[in-house]
Design a protein around this motif. Structure first.
Motif, PDB file in Angstrom:
ATOM      1  N   MET A  20       0.845  -1.194   0.000  1.00 35.59           N
ATOM      2  CA  MET A  20       0.000   0.000   0.000  1.00 35.59           C
ATOM      3  C   MET A  20       0.877   1.240   0.000  1.00 35.59           C
ATOM      4  O   MET A  20       2.049   1.173   0.337  1.00 35.59           O
ATOM      5  N   SER A  21       0.273   2.366  -0.335  1.00 40.25           N
ATOM      6  CA  SER A  21       0.966   3.635  -0.168  1.00 40.25           C
ATOM      7  C   SER A  21       0.965   3.964   1.324  1.00 40.25           C
ATOM      8  O   SER A  21       0.105   3.475   2.065  1.00 40.25           O
ATOM      9  N   PRO A  22       1.919   4.783   1.798  1.00 39.71           N
ATOM     10  CA  PRO A  22       1.935   5.139   3.216  1.00 39.71           C
ATOM     11  C   PRO A  22       0.625   5.770   3.699  1.00 39.71           C
ATOM     12  O   PRO A  22       0.138   5.461   4.783  1.00 39.71           O
ATOM     13  N   GLY A  23       0.034   6.648   2.889  1.00 38.84           N
ATOM     14  CA  GLY A  23      -1.217   7.289   3.273  1.00 38.84           C
ATOM     15  C   GLY A  23      -2.364   6.293   3.390  1.00 38.84           C
ATOM     16  O   GLY A  23      -3.139   6.320   4.353  1.00 38.84           O
ATOM     17  N   HIS A  24      -2.467   5.414   2.406  1.00 41.89           N
ATOM     18  CA  HIS A  24      -3.532   4.415   2.428  1.00 41.89           C
ATOM     19  C   HIS A  24      -3.330   3.447   3.598  1.00 41.89           C
ATOM     20  O   HIS A  24      -4.294   3.064   4.275  1.00 41.89           O
ATOM     21  N   PHE A  25      -2.080   3.073   3.847  1.00 40.62           N
ATOM     22  CA  PHE A  25      -1.782   2.192   4.979  1.00 40.62           C
ATOM     23  C   PHE A  25      -2.212   2.841   6.289  1.00 40.62           C
ATOM     24  O   PHE A  25      -2.873   2.204   7.117  1.00 40.62           O
ATOM     25  N   SER A  26      -1.857   4.098   6.482  1.00 35.92           N
ATOM     26  CA  SER A  26      -2.205   4.793   7.726  1.00 35.92           C
ATOM     27  C   SER A  26      -3.723   4.886   7.906  1.00 35.92           C
ATOM     28  O   SER A  26      -4.236   4.665   9.005  1.00 35.92           O
ATOM     29  N   ARG A  27      -4.436   5.223   6.821  1.00 34.66           N
ATOM     30  CA  ARG A  27      -5.901   5.305   6.904  1.00 34.66           C
ATOM     31  C   ARG A  27      -6.513   3.933   7.196  1.00 34.66           C
ATOM     32  O   ARG A  27      -7.408   3.808   8.040  1.00 34.66           O
ATOM     33  N   SER A  28      -6.017   2.914   6.511  1.00 36.89           N
ATOM     34  CA  SER A  28      -6.532   1.556   6.728  1.00 36.89           C
ATOM     35  C   SER A  28      -6.229   1.071   8.138  1.00 36.89           C
ATOM     36  O   SER A  28      -7.055   0.420   8.777  1.00 36.89           O
ATOM     37  N   PHE A  29      -5.043   1.397   8.631  1.00 37.50           N
ATOM     38  CA  PHE A  29      -4.649   1.011   9.982  1.00 37.50           C
ATOM     39  C   PHE A  29      -5.577   1.664  10.999  1.00 37.50           C
ATOM     40  O   PHE A  29      -6.072   1.006  11.922  1.00 37.50           O
ATOM     41  N   ARG A  30      -5.839   2.942  10.809  1.00 38.74           N
ATOM     42  CA  ARG A  30      -6.707   3.666  11.741  1.00 38.74           C
ATOM     43  C   ARG A  30      -8.120   3.095  11.720  1.00 38.74           C
ATOM     44  O   ARG A  30      -8.774   2.969  12.758  1.00 38.74           O
ATOM     45  N   THR A  31      -8.610   2.740  10.550  1.00 40.68           N
ATOM     46  CA  THR A  31      -9.936   2.138  10.440  1.00 40.68           C
ATOM     47  C   THR A  31      -9.976   0.795  11.178  1.00 40.68           C
ATOM     48  O   THR A  31     -10.927   0.504  11.898  1.00 40.68           O
ATOM     49  N   ALA A  32      -8.936   0.005  11.023  1.00 41.79           N
ATOM     50  CA  ALA A  32      -8.901  -1.330  11.632  1.00 41.79           C
ATOM     51  C   ALA A  32      -8.676  -1.295  13.137  1.00 41.79           C
ATOM     52  O   ALA A  32      -9.275  -2.068  13.882  1.00 41.79           O
ATOM     53  N   PHE A  33      -7.788  -0.403  13.606  1.00 42.01           N
ATOM     54  CA  PHE A  33      -7.383  -0.420  15.010  1.00 42.01           C
ATOM     55  C   PHE A  33      -7.882   0.768  15.826  1.00 42.01           C
ATOM     56  O   PHE A  33      -7.678   0.824  17.037  1.00 42.01           O
ATOM     57  N   GLY A  34      -8.499   1.746  15.171  1.00 45.88           N
ATOM     58  CA  GLY A  34      -9.049   2.883  15.893  1.00 45.88           C
ATOM     59  C   GLY A  34      -8.035   3.927  16.311  1.00 45.88           C
ATOM     60  O   GLY A  34      -8.364   4.846  17.054  1.00 45.88           O
ATOM     61  N   GLU A  35      -6.801   3.794  15.867  1.00 45.42           N
ATOM     62  CA  GLU A  35      -5.767   4.785  16.166  1.00 45.42           C
ATOM     63  C   GLU A  35      -4.699   4.716  15.091  1.00 45.42           C
ATOM     64  O   GLU A  35      -4.627   3.767  14.325  1.00 45.42           O
ATOM     65  N   THR A  36      -3.878   5.746  15.026  1.00 44.31           N
ATOM     66  CA  THR A  36      -2.822   5.792  14.018  1.00 44.31           C
ATOM     67  C   THR A  36      -1.734   4.773  14.357  1.00 44.31           C
ATOM     68  O   THR A  36      -1.639   4.315  15.506  1.00 44.31           O
ATOM     69  N   PRO A  37      -0.904   4.428  13.380  1.00 47.58           N
ATOM     70  CA  PRO A  37       0.201   3.512  13.687  1.00 47.58           C
ATOM     71  C   PRO A  37       1.086   4.027  14.821  1.00 47.58           C
ATOM     72  O   PRO A  37       1.500   3.252  15.689  1.00 47.58           O
ATOM     73  N   TYR A  38       1.346   5.333  14.859  1.00 47.41           N
ATOM     74  CA  TYR A  38       2.194   5.890  15.916  1.00 47.41           C
ATOM     75  C   TYR A  38       1.526   5.735  17.285  1.00 47.41           C
ATOM     76  O   TYR A  38       2.168   5.329  18.257  1.00 47.41           O
ATOM     77  N   SER A  39       0.237   6.053  17.378  1.00 52.98           N
ATOM     78  CA  SER A  39      -0.477   5.913  18.654  1.00 52.98           C
ATOM     79  C   SER A  39      -0.499   4.460  19.107  1.00 52.98           C
ATOM     80  O   SER A  39      -0.343   4.166  20.291  1.00 52.98           O
ATOM     81  N   TYR A  40      -0.709   3.551  18.160  1.00 54.45           N
ATOM     82  CA  TYR A  40      -0.723   2.124  18.478  1.00 54.45           C
ATOM     83  C   TYR A  40       0.629   1.697  19.039  1.00 54.45           C
ATOM     84  O   TYR A  40       0.709   1.005  20.056  1.00 54.45           O
ATOM     85  N   LEU A  41       1.699   2.130  18.377  1.00 54.68           N
ATOM     86  CA  LEU A  41       3.047   1.793  18.834  1.00 54.68           C
ATOM     87  C   LEU A  41       3.306   2.367  20.225  1.00 54.68           C
ATOM     88  O   LEU A  41       3.852   1.677  21.099  1.00 54.68           O
ATOM     89  N   MET A  42       2.920   3.604  20.455  1.00 57.09           N
ATOM     90  CA  MET A  42       3.131   4.204  21.769  1.00 57.09           C
ATOM     91  C   MET A  42       2.334   3.478  22.850  1.00 57.09           C
ATOM     92  O   MET A  42       2.812   3.320  23.977  1.00 57.09           O
ATOM     93  N   THR A  43       1.157   3.005  22.523  1.00 63.52           N
ATOM     94  CA  THR A  43       0.382   2.235  23.489  1.00 63.52           C
ATOM     95  C   THR A  43       1.106   0.945  23.849  1.00 63.52           C
ATOM     96  O   THR A  43       1.184   0.571  25.023  1.00 63.52           O
ATOM     97  N   ARG A  44       1.670   0.278  22.862  1.00 64.12           N
ATOM     98  CA  ARG A  44       2.456  -0.943  23.136  1.00 64.12           C
ATOM     99  C   ARG A  44       3.660  -0.609  24.014  1.00 64.12           C
ATOM    100  O   ARG A  44       4.008  -1.348  24.936  1.00 64.12           O
ATOM    101  N   ARG A  45       4.324   0.513  23.712  1.00 66.60           N
ATOM    102  CA  ARG A  45       5.493   0.908  24.507  1.00 66.60           C
ATOM    103  C   ARG A  45       5.108   1.206  25.956  1.00 66.60           C
ATOM    104  O   ARG A  45       5.821   0.823  26.886  1.00 66.60           O
TER     105      ARG A  45
END
Length: 124
Positions: A20-45
């Motif tokens: 995917m393109s980075p933009g499409h990946f980020s939008r798809s990730f947010r739709t699937a997980f309810g947060e951006t990839p960065y927020s998801y990573l910070m939550t794991r951290r």
């Protein structure tokens, strides 16, 4: 991201892996997980940081670096936002009563929730 939480986030590389393109990946990730990839990573951290702080043998700075954060200030701010208390206060608190709880059960109840997004769970 769950396994390599201490590594820097590389959205373009993740997007390439997902074809995917980075933009499409980020939008798809947010739709699937309810947060951006960065927020998801910070939550794991922060989840991992909570476990390390409960042990009590590492300083807040050591925990910050161990989970992949490079700024103590940003780490402390995000930790406080998600957990509701500073890393130092969390570390100083007594955590012995929960030591016997299996990690898989504890994770359900200790997962940081950003801005109260999760709905309260109904009792049995």
């Amino acid at each position: 991201m769950d396994r390599d939480y201490a590594e820097p986030l590389d959205v373009p590389a993740l997007a390439r892996d997902a074809l995917m393109s980075p933009g499409h990946f980020s939008r798809s990730f947010r739709t699937a997980f309810g947060e951006t990839p960065y927020s998801y990573l910070m939550t794991r951290r922060i989840e991992r940081a909570k476990a390390l702080l409960r042990r009590g043998d590492l300083s807040v700075t050591e925990v910050c670096m161990a989970v992949g954060c490079t700024s103590l200030g940003s780490f402390s701010s995000r930790f406080t936002e998600l957990v509701g208390e500073s890393p130092s206060a969390y570390r100083a608190r007594d955590h012995d009563p929960g030591a016997a709880i299996p990690a898989c059960v504890a994770k359900i109840h200790t997962r940081p929730i950003r801005n109260g997004e999760a709905r309260p769970t109904a009792g049995p």
